[in-house]
Design a protein around this motif. Structure first.
Motif, PDB file in Angstrom:
ATOM      1  N   GLU A  24       2.556  -7.458  -9.833  1.00 17.10           N
ATOM      2  CA  GLU A  24       2.551  -8.178  -8.562  1.00 17.10           C
ATOM      3  C   GLU A  24       3.531  -7.573  -7.557  1.00 17.10           C
ATOM      4  OE1 GLU A  24       3.400 -12.219  -9.449  1.00 17.10           O
ATOM      5  OE2 GLU A  24       1.499 -12.588 -10.504  1.00 17.10           O
ATOM      6  N   ALA A  25       4.310  -6.581  -7.993  1.00 20.44           N
ATOM      7  CA  ALA A  25       5.378  -6.045  -7.155  1.00 20.44           C
ATOM      8  C   ALA A  25       4.858  -5.328  -5.913  1.00 20.44           C
ATOM      9  CB  ALA A  25       6.250  -5.084  -7.969  1.00 20.44           C
ATOM     10  N   GLU A  26       3.583  -4.926  -5.915  1.00 16.67           N
ATOM     11  CA  GLU A  26       3.035  -4.176  -4.788  1.00 16.67           C
ATOM     12  C   GLU A  26       2.226  -5.047  -3.837  1.00 16.67           C
ATOM     13  OE1 GLU A  26       4.032  -1.263  -4.278  1.00 16.67           O
ATOM     14  OE2 GLU A  26       4.891  -0.803  -6.236  1.00 16.67           O
ATOM     15  N   ALA A  27       2.359  -6.374  -3.958  1.00 12.93           N
ATOM     16  CA  ALA A  27       1.610  -7.269  -3.073  1.00 12.93           C
ATOM     17  C   ALA A  27       1.932  -7.001  -1.612  1.00 12.93           C
ATOM     18  CB  ALA A  27       1.908  -8.721  -3.440  1.00 12.93           C
ATOM     19  N   GLY A  28       3.200  -6.757  -1.300  1.00 17.72           N
ATOM     20  CA  GLY A  28       3.600  -6.475   0.071  1.00 17.72           C
ATOM     21  C   GLY A  28       2.956  -5.212   0.611  1.00 17.72           C
ATOM     22  N   ARG A  29       2.762  -4.195  -0.248  1.00 16.59           N
ATOM     23  CA  ARG A  29       2.123  -2.953   0.182  1.00 16.59           C
ATOM     24  C   ARG A  29       0.676  -3.231   0.630  1.00 16.59           C
ATOM     25  NH1 ARG A  29       3.486   2.082  -0.906  1.00 16.59           N
ATOM     26  NH2 ARG A  29       4.867   1.429  -2.619  1.00 16.59           N
ATOM     27  N   ILE A  30      -0.028  -4.056  -0.146  1.00 15.03           N
ATOM     28  CA  ILE A  30      -1.406  -4.390   0.207  1.00 15.03           C
ATOM     29  C   ILE A  30      -1.439  -5.190   1.501  1.00 15.03           C
ATOM     30  CG2 ILE A  30      -3.498  -5.572  -0.543  1.00 15.03           C
ATOM     31  CD1 ILE A  30      -2.654  -5.043  -3.427  1.00 15.03           C
TER      32      ILE A  30
END
Length: 411
Positions: A24-30
């Motif tokens: 879930e750590a890349e949610a901000g990237r999406i």
């Protein structure tokens, strides 16, 4: 390349990140890659999922080469064999570009889909089996005449999108306090699925910088890179490259006018950009006067041609370095030489590369004695009749920001 995901009932950026990246750590990237899309996500929405910048480099298709200089063109992963002219340009201080042309045949299988305007398809070019360009198709222009039907296509390296686009609205505000160039770059290029590569020291942190909504990403990063004595280009595999100018002393070739493989030598001068004094001025703050630093051009005596510029985003101690860099780069802007040769490769058998050096003697072009230049850019050109390379040369020190000890026409 980015992929898309169709939102299902109950999806969030966290759940999409978990499904596609395993965390879930890349949610901000999406979220940053999808300006205008916010939670709660509507089922059926197409969401862009950018590749992770630190993911392993995509493996290029294995393309056997019949000759050392055979160029293979892949569009969207499929080889296109029907091109009849091509130019590949690589430079020390700009994105790699490609142009190619082909007969226009709208009835050929797959032709309409391959050359669909505004499709931004991935393009890979390999020479002798090795990748030389990884980028994106940009312009597709058909040309119709009574006796011919052709199509002209241009592409730029993957980081070329940074020259067109601002950061996504979802990334703002973009303010950085005491951050170095690597940290700032990672934040800006992440939403595009790009990875930076540094082949030089990133330098110290900036006191405070901010990217405004109307500023293109590449222009913003280039301004910061110049203050650290670096230039930006791209790699063969489509990474954003930060590097500094190579030192002289190890030329890859010695060329002379009238001798093979030299076809022509052409000088280009820009005297109106040549100054006697270059002064950096710190931005004025209310109630305070900004610091100044001046570099005098030792090669222009008895003439007054001053140039002043505002050295933004610098501390007082940085004014000197920024001004010296500006004065040194002046020499790269005012004098250049273009050499056309009959081969794509240097005497060691390597493809000509930007940010290497060569020595050239060409008295009729005002290079009276052998002079060592930096290769600023190389264009590899092929048509049905010939394969040539055009090499653009710059005075050494132009990108390091140092005033040269000698000029080609001295002596």
């Amino acid at each position: 390349m980015s992929t898309t995901y169709r939102v299902a009932q109950g999806d969030t950026f966290d759940s999409i990140s978990r499904k596609r990246y395993g965390t879930e750590a890349e949610a901000g990237r999406i979220a940053r890659a999808n300006p205008g899309v916010s939670e709660p996500l509507a089922p059926g929405t197409e969401v862009i999922v950018p590749p992770l910048p630190d993911a392993p480099a995509d493996r290029q298709n294995a393309i056997p080469a019949a000759t050392l200089d055979e160029a293979a063109l892949l569009i969207d992963g499929q080889r296109f064999r029907f091109w009849d002219r091509m130019s590949i340009t690589r430079a020390i201080d700009s994105m790699d570009t490609v142009t190619f042309g082909a007969p226009f045949d709208h009835q050929a299988p797959g032709f309409r889909e391959t050359f669909r305007p505004f499709s931004f398809k991935p393009v890979v070019i390999m020479v002798g089996g090795d990748p030389i360009f990884t980028g994106t198709m940009v312009d597709v222009v058909p040309s119709l005449a009574n006796d011919s039907k052709t199509i002209a296509v241009s592409a730029y390296s993957r980081p070329g999108v940074l020259n067109d686009c601002t950061p996504p609205a979802s990334a703002f505000p973009l303010e950085f306090d005491a951050a170095d160039l690597r940290t700032i770059t990672d934040a800006l290029v992440g939403p595009f699925g790009l990875a930076p590569e540094f082949r030089a020291d990133v330098g110290g942190p900036f006191e405070r910088v901010a990217c405004s909504p109307g500023k293109e990403v590449l222009a913003f990063l280039a301004d910061l890179a110049k203050q650290r004595g670096l230039v930006i280009s791209s790699t063969e595999r489509g990474k954003l490259l930060f590097w500094d100018e190579v030192e002289t002393g190890s030329p890859v070739a010695r060329l002379q006018q009238g001798e093979s493989p030299v076809l022509s030598v052409e000088p280009v001068f820009a005297p109106q950009q040549y100054y006697s004094h270059v002064t950096g001025v710190e931005p004025v703050v209310v109630g305070l006067s900004g610091a100044q630093y001046t570099v005098r051009n030792p090669r222009l005596q008895g003439v007054t041609r001053p140039h002043s510029f505002e050295a933004r985003d610098t501390l007082e101690a940085d004014i000197k370095g920024a001004t010296e860099a500006k004065a040194g780069r002046m020499f790269g802007n005012v004098a250049a030489y273009t050499v056309r040769v009959t081969t794509w490769r240097d005497p060691q058998g390597e493809l000509w590369k930007p940010n290497t050096t060569l020595k050239l003697t060409a008295p009729d072009a005002m290079i009276y004695n052998e002079y060592e230049f930096v290769i600023r850019s190389v264009s590899f050109e092929q048509d049905p009749t010939a394969r040539t390379a055009t090499i653009e040369l710059a005075i050494p020190g132009s990108f390091r920001g140092t005033i040269p000890e000698a000029l080609p026409w001295d002596g």
